[in-house]
Design a protein around this motif. Structure first.
Motif, PDB file in Angstrom:
ATOM      1  N   ARG C  20      51.368  42.224  36.158  1.00 35.03           N
ATOM      2  CA  ARG C  20      51.144  41.700  35.117  1.00 35.03           C
ATOM      3  C   ARG C  20      50.806  40.356  35.170  1.00 35.03           C
ATOM      4  NH1 ARG C  20      51.945  44.932  33.436  1.00 35.03           N
ATOM      5  NH2 ARG C  20      50.282  44.784  32.746  1.00 35.03           N
ATOM      6  N   ALA C  21      50.740  39.288  36.364  1.00 33.16           N
ATOM      7  CA  ALA C  21      49.754  37.765  36.683  1.00 33.16           C
ATOM      8  C   ALA C  21      48.673  38.384  36.214  1.00 33.16           C
ATOM      9  CB  ALA C  21      50.039  38.124  37.758  1.00 33.16           C
ATOM     10  N   ALA C  22      48.239  39.193  36.057  1.00 31.22           N
ATOM     11  CA  ALA C  22      46.120  39.746  36.251  1.00 31.22           C
ATOM     12  C   ALA C  22      46.452  39.377  34.587  1.00 31.22           C
ATOM     13  CB  ALA C  22      45.276  41.080  37.141  1.00 31.22           C
ATOM     14  N   ASP C  38      44.518  32.733  42.253  1.00 29.56           N
ATOM     15  CA  ASP C  38      45.597  32.662  41.224  1.00 29.56           C
ATOM     16  C   ASP C  38      46.481  33.658  40.552  1.00 29.56           C
ATOM     17  OD1 ASP C  38      44.514  30.175  40.947  1.00 29.56           O
ATOM     18  OD2 ASP C  38      42.936  31.320  39.267  1.00 29.56           O
ATOM     19  N   ILE C  39      46.123  34.873  40.302  1.00 29.32           N
ATOM     20  CA  ILE C  39      46.759  36.230  39.978  1.00 29.32           C
ATOM     21  C   ILE C  39      47.906  35.981  41.450  1.00 29.32           C
ATOM     22  CG2 ILE C  39      46.836  38.728  40.056  1.00 29.32           C
ATOM     23  CD1 ILE C  39      44.028  38.000  39.111  1.00 29.32           C
ATOM     24  N   THR C  40      47.705  36.136  42.758  1.00 25.32           N
ATOM     25  CA  THR C  40      48.525  36.721  43.617  1.00 25.32           C
ATOM     26  C   THR C  40      49.932  35.625  43.793  1.00 25.32           C
ATOM     27  OG1 THR C  40      46.920  34.980  45.211  1.00 25.32           O
ATOM     28  CG2 THR C  40      47.327  37.981  45.046  1.00 25.32           C
ATOM     29  N   ARG C  41      48.911  34.626  43.392  1.00 27.04           N
ATOM     30  CA  ARG C  41      50.398  32.543  42.960  1.00 27.04           C
ATOM     31  C   ARG C  41      51.233  32.978  42.567  1.00 27.04           C
ATOM     32  NH1 ARG C  41      47.292  27.649  43.142  1.00 27.04           N
ATOM     33  NH2 ARG C  41      46.626  28.224  45.888  1.00 27.04           N
ATOM     34  N   ALA C  42      50.240  33.419  41.182  1.00 24.78           N
ATOM     35  CA  ALA C  42      51.421  33.724  39.785  1.00 24.78           C
ATOM     36  C   ALA C  42      52.583  34.962  39.596  1.00 24.78           C
ATOM     37  CB  ALA C  42      50.577  34.084  38.713  1.00 24.78           C
ATOM     38  N   ALA C  43      51.892  35.708  40.940  1.00 29.67           N
ATOM     39  CA  ALA C  43      52.699  36.921  41.468  1.00 29.67           C
ATOM     40  C   ALA C  43      53.397  36.739  42.223  1.00 29.67           C
ATOM     41  CB  ALA C  43      51.993  37.812  41.744  1.00 29.67           C
ATOM     42  N   GLY C  44      53.414  35.794  42.582  1.00 35.45           N
ATOM     43  CA  GLY C  44      55.151  35.245  44.071  1.00 35.45           C
ATOM     44  C   GLY C  44      54.712  36.128  45.640  1.00 35.45           C
ATOM     45  N   ILE C  45      52.910  36.697  45.679  1.00 35.46           N
ATOM     46  CA  ILE C  45      52.991  37.047  46.872  1.00 35.46           C
ATOM     47  C   ILE C  45      51.801  36.535  47.812  1.00 35.46           C
ATOM     48  CG2 ILE C  45      53.192  39.716  46.349  1.00 35.46           C
ATOM     49  CD1 ILE C  45      50.216  40.289  45.703  1.00 35.46           C
ATOM     50  N   ALA C  46      51.092  36.800  48.728  1.00 32.09           N
ATOM     51  CA  ALA C  46      49.976  36.812  49.601  1.00 32.09           C
ATOM     52  C   ALA C  46      49.075  36.856  48.797  1.00 32.09           C
ATOM     53  CB  ALA C  46      50.428  36.286  51.130  1.00 32.09           C
ATOM     54  N   GLN C  47      47.863  36.759  49.449  1.00 30.39           N
ATOM     55  CA  GLN C  47      46.724  36.537  49.194  1.00 30.39           C
ATOM     56  C   GLN C  47      46.430  38.387  49.470  1.00 30.39           C
ATOM     57  OE1 GLN C  47      42.479  33.912  47.626  1.00 30.39           O
ATOM     58  NE2 GLN C  47      44.001  33.339  49.745  1.00 30.39           N
ATOM     59  N   GLY C  48      46.867  38.415  50.855  1.00 31.15           N
ATOM     60  CA  GLY C  48      46.041  39.658  50.972  1.00 31.15           C
ATOM     61  C   GLY C  48      46.733  40.603  50.626  1.00 31.15           C
ATOM     62  N   THR C  49      47.841  40.667  49.976  1.00 30.89           N
ATOM     63  CA  THR C  49      48.456  41.795  49.378  1.00 30.89           C
ATOM     64  C   THR C  49      48.092  42.216  47.877  1.00 30.89           C
ATOM     65  OG1 THR C  49      50.773  40.292  50.423  1.00 30.89           O
ATOM     66  CG2 THR C  49      51.245  42.778  48.378  1.00 30.89           C
ATOM     67  N   PHE C  50      47.325  41.468  47.511  1.00 32.46           N
ATOM     68  CA  PHE C  50      46.503  42.313  46.545  1.00 32.46           C
ATOM     69  C   PHE C  50      45.470  42.681  47.071  1.00 32.46           C
ATOM     70  CE2 PHE C  50      42.983  42.522  44.041  1.00 32.46           C
ATOM     71  CZ  PHE C  50      43.180  42.293  42.710  1.00 32.46           C
ATOM     72  N   TYR C  51      45.127  43.730  48.345  1.00 30.94           N
ATOM     73  CA  TYR C  51      44.072  43.999  48.540  1.00 30.94           C
ATOM     74  C   TYR C  51      44.767  45.370  49.172  1.00 30.94           C
ATOM     75  CZ  TYR C  51      40.238  40.686  47.336  1.00 30.94           C
ATOM     76  OH  TYR C  51      39.674  40.145  46.236  1.00 30.94           O
ATOM     77  N   VAL C  60      41.576  45.897  39.404  1.00 28.89           N
ATOM     78  CA  VAL C  60      42.733  45.533  38.377  1.00 28.89           C
ATOM     79  C   VAL C  60      42.318  45.340  37.066  1.00 28.89           C
ATOM     80  CG1 VAL C  60      44.645  43.566  39.007  1.00 28.89           C
ATOM     81  CG2 VAL C  60      42.009  43.125  39.884  1.00 28.89           C
ATOM     82  N   PHE C  61      41.570  44.333  36.789  1.00 28.86           N
ATOM     83  CA  PHE C  61      40.384  44.677  36.249  1.00 28.86           C
ATOM     84  C   PHE C  61      40.449  45.778  35.063  1.00 28.86           C
ATOM     85  CE2 PHE C  61      36.904  43.749  32.652  1.00 28.86           C
ATOM     86  CZ  PHE C  61      37.756  42.573  31.575  1.00 28.86           C
ATOM     87  N   ARG C  62      39.884  46.929  35.318  1.00 28.75           N
ATOM     88  CA  ARG C  62      39.636  47.771  34.693  1.00 28.75           C
ATOM     89  C   ARG C  62      41.362  48.945  34.683  1.00 28.75           C
ATOM     90  NH1 ARG C  62      34.168  48.786  37.064  1.00 28.75           N
ATOM     91  NH2 ARG C  62      35.958  49.746  39.000  1.00 28.75           N
ATOM     92  N   THR C  63      42.271  48.384  35.803  1.00 29.19           N
ATOM     93  CA  THR C  63      43.131  49.045  35.417  1.00 29.19           C
ATOM     94  C   THR C  63      43.871  48.409  34.096  1.00 29.19           C
ATOM     95  OG1 THR C  63      43.266  49.111  36.946  1.00 29.19           O
ATOM     96  CG2 THR C  63      45.489  49.690  36.374  1.00 29.19           C
ATOM     97  N   LEU C  64      43.748  46.942  33.807  1.00 28.71           N
ATOM     98  CA  LEU C  64      44.055  46.557  32.540  1.00 28.71           C
ATOM     99  C   LEU C  64      43.558  46.786  31.179  1.00 28.71           C
ATOM    100  CD1 LEU C  64      44.662  42.552  33.620  1.00 28.71           C
ATOM    101  CD2 LEU C  64      46.478  44.155  33.414  1.00 28.71           C
ATOM    102  N   VAL C  65      41.985  47.071  31.034  1.00 26.61           N
ATOM    103  CA  VAL C  65      41.445  47.606  30.047  1.00 26.61           C
ATOM    104  C   VAL C  65      42.249  49.125  30.446  1.00 26.61           C
ATOM    105  CG1 VAL C  65      39.446  48.015  29.232  1.00 26.61           C
ATOM    106  CG2 VAL C  65      39.650  46.586  30.624  1.00 26.61           C
ATOM    107  N   GLU C  66      42.085  50.160  30.997  1.00 27.84           N
ATOM    108  CA  GLU C  66      42.613  51.153  30.680  1.00 27.84           C
ATOM    109  C   GLU C  66      44.000  50.997  30.240  1.00 27.84           C
ATOM    110  OE1 GLU C  66      39.923  52.957  34.387  1.00 27.84           O
ATOM    111  OE2 GLU C  66      41.836  52.679  34.442  1.00 27.84           O
ATOM    112  N   GLU C  67      45.038  49.897  30.579  1.00 25.31           N
ATOM    113  CA  GLU C  67      46.428  49.860  30.292  1.00 25.31           C
ATOM    114  C   GLU C  67      46.423  50.149  28.889  1.00 25.31           C
ATOM    115  OE1 GLU C  67      48.882  46.434  31.817  1.00 25.31           O
ATOM    116  OE2 GLU C  67      49.858  47.851  32.851  1.00 25.31           O
ATOM    117  N   MET C  68      45.467  48.951  28.202  1.00 25.77           N
ATOM    118  CA  MET C  68      45.358  48.594  27.136  1.00 25.77           C
ATOM    119  C   MET C  68      44.732  49.477  26.283  1.00 25.77           C
ATOM    120  SD  MET C  68      45.573  46.071  24.837  1.00 25.77           S
ATOM    121  CE  MET C  68      44.763  45.801  23.552  1.00 25.77           C
ATOM    122  N   GLY C  69      43.985  50.136  27.050  1.00 29.02           N
ATOM    123  CA  GLY C  69      43.780  51.734  25.621  1.00 29.02           C
ATOM    124  C   GLY C  69      45.346  52.425  25.883  1.00 29.02           C
TER     125      GLY C  69
END
Lengths: 195, 195, 195, 195
Positions: C20-22, C38-51, C60-69
């Motif tokens: 959702r943050a992404a 920016d994304i992790t801050r918006a998600a309220g998590i630490a940067q490392g958690t993203f990975y 993430v981007f691809r996942t979003l595109v697929e989700e949109m599909g």
DNA sequence: AATGAATGAGAGTTCATTCAT
DNA sequence: TATGAATGAACTCTCATTCAT
């Protein structure tokens, strides 16, 4: 926010390392002669790490100036703690100031550079001292320790004198006999030049 | 050679234009904030032309500092020409110095920047004054105008005071009542602070 | 594997928060304007958690595109469920598409950015629709609902029209009267421009 | 000013070289994938030279978009010059547009990227076409060439269709039979899909 | 004497990603 | 699972200086 506070001991150490390296490098080569890479190399960290703790080169600089302000204020108040009267306090204050200039020449340099790089920080630094000085002199007049006169003008005059003497007989010449300098200057200030 | 002497009147005009533009630009934005292109644009010439007259950015800067030195010396000697004694001369000298700070704030700025950019030029500037000052004070002692004391320390103290007052009550605040500043300061210096 | 499936409910929540943050951050500032921090801050998590949840920014981007599909496909099939014939289905489909553009402008933006950032995902997205569209149109020809003609070309033409109208009368102008847009366009498409 | 005009033929050549290199590099790798150093290397000049002619990466980009706008407008007006009526003009226009997409795929790419990188330039590009298109369609209605209907909606619909077809049957597939595409599309647009 | 173009090293800053805990 | 710290390559842009005309 001009810097973000470290959350762990490790972070605190790194931030400190940056500050000390910045003092050394900026104090040594001047603000614009100091590259971030010089600072980080001196601190033993990667270039990018710098920006975790400070937003910009200017930000470390300002932090150093403020640090110097705190340090000077603390030193002066400690030095003048045991003064028997206000004139004595001024003498001890000047003595302490020259000592700071001699023992922390780099930070002294940094404050002087702030005049151009961070004028507001510079102003804050000196205006703060000038105010304290002015109050002190006013009180001395009230007490009858010194003759009446414009306290603000006197305050700036005395500060200017201290700054230049600090540069001359402290920073640039740590071997100078600072006690004699103080004695001479206060002889002039207390008794005047008239025969 | 840091600059080559121009021969034709046209050349002299160009060189002057560069110097005036440099005073304006460097005085305004500081040494490292001033780009050569800013100076040449302000002078209305091409970038390359700059290097016909000056070897480098530092060279114009040094020239300006020296110019300021000559200008200040001349102003002071003119101002103190009619003094009836040496203390009077000092007073008139301080008065003139504050006036310079108020009327040529840019050049004043330039001299202060020299502290970092061209330390030797800066030193030369102030050491020159300090020497003259010292001689003056020694003579005053011999004449009996002022009490005995270390002339060099006094000279640096008085210069420091002048520099800061010049900044405060001249450059930054051209509206200040400089006669009052001078009166106050000399009251303190001549009669001392003691009641 | 571009992402590892989370196991615990906590992990699922974190992964969702990242998505959702992404959507918000990438949709708002564009792919290359969006930093992981920016994304992790918006998600309220630490940067490392993203990975822990995604292999890379692209992932993430691809996942979003697929989700949109998936989202678009589901929306369209729901919207066209009650259509009485294929042309009616097309009309309802366009209507639904414009609605998506208006109500999820950020995801819409993301799909369009995929054109450059993840061309394969973008292609997959549109080629998928184009195929369905093509089949649909072919069937409509067989049924006699529409005149014979190259279904693929028509499909791409209709999709292009939908994309631009979605941008114009949905994403950028959510207040637009989308019913009128659909009516106008289908009037043109069904009856032709000839008088 | 986003760029400064060259004064000499040599300068004009350099500026042109930068523009062509930028078209190639940005068109090829996308805006954010293209580094200034890639552009200058492709242009055979030093990195700093770039900034003599353009203020920033965005500035070249915008210049390219505008160039593409001028080019497209000129191409279309040439292509439609000999049309016997407005519908014929539209057909020739679409044909020419597909041709541009096929023959200048890089510039085509650049325009599409402008959607995110320079939204105003993108808008200017398409809004310009939309206006012209709208006027054209209104005139056609007045002439009786086409049926009455909302010209603006139709204009955006036709443009969207053109853009996607340009991408599909021009840029990405220069071998496509564009005459057939145009024929199919205009068959649909003129006579409608209804049997 | 003067010009405008060109250079290229180096600056500050960003950021996707990895690491140690 | 999660964190905050650290990395270092890469990026855009600046600018004193040199060059060809």
């Amino acid at each position: 926010m001009t810097e973000s506070a470290p959350l762990t001991p490790r972070g605190r150490r790194t931030r400190d390392a940056i500050l000390r390296a910045a003092e050394e490098v900026i104090g040594g080569r001047g603000y614009s002669g100091a590259a971030i890479v010089d600072i980080t190399r001196a601190a033993g960290i990667a270039q990018g790490t710098f920006y975790i703790y400070f937003d910009s080169k200017e930000a470390v600089f300002r932090t150093l100036v403020e640090e110097m302000g705190r340090f000077t204020r603390r030193s002066l108040s400690e030095a003048t703690a045991g003064a028997k009267d206000r004139l004595e306090a001024e003498r001890l204050g000047l003595r302490a100031f020259l000592e700071i200039a001699a023992t922390r020449p780099l930070l002294y340099n940094i404050v002087e550079e702030a005049r151009f790089v961070a004028p507001e920080a510079y102003d804050a630094y000196f205006t703060g001292f000038a105010r304290a000085y002015t109050r002190n002199l006013e009180a001395a007049v009230r007490e009858g320790t010194i003759r009446a006169g414009d306290a603000e003008i006197r305050a700036w005059a005395l500060m200017g004198l201290a700054v230049t003497l600090g540069e001359r007989y402290g920073q640039r010449n740590p071997e100078a006999d600072r006690d004699r300098v103080v004695a001479e200057v206060f002889d002039m200030l207390e008794r005047g030049l008239r025969p």
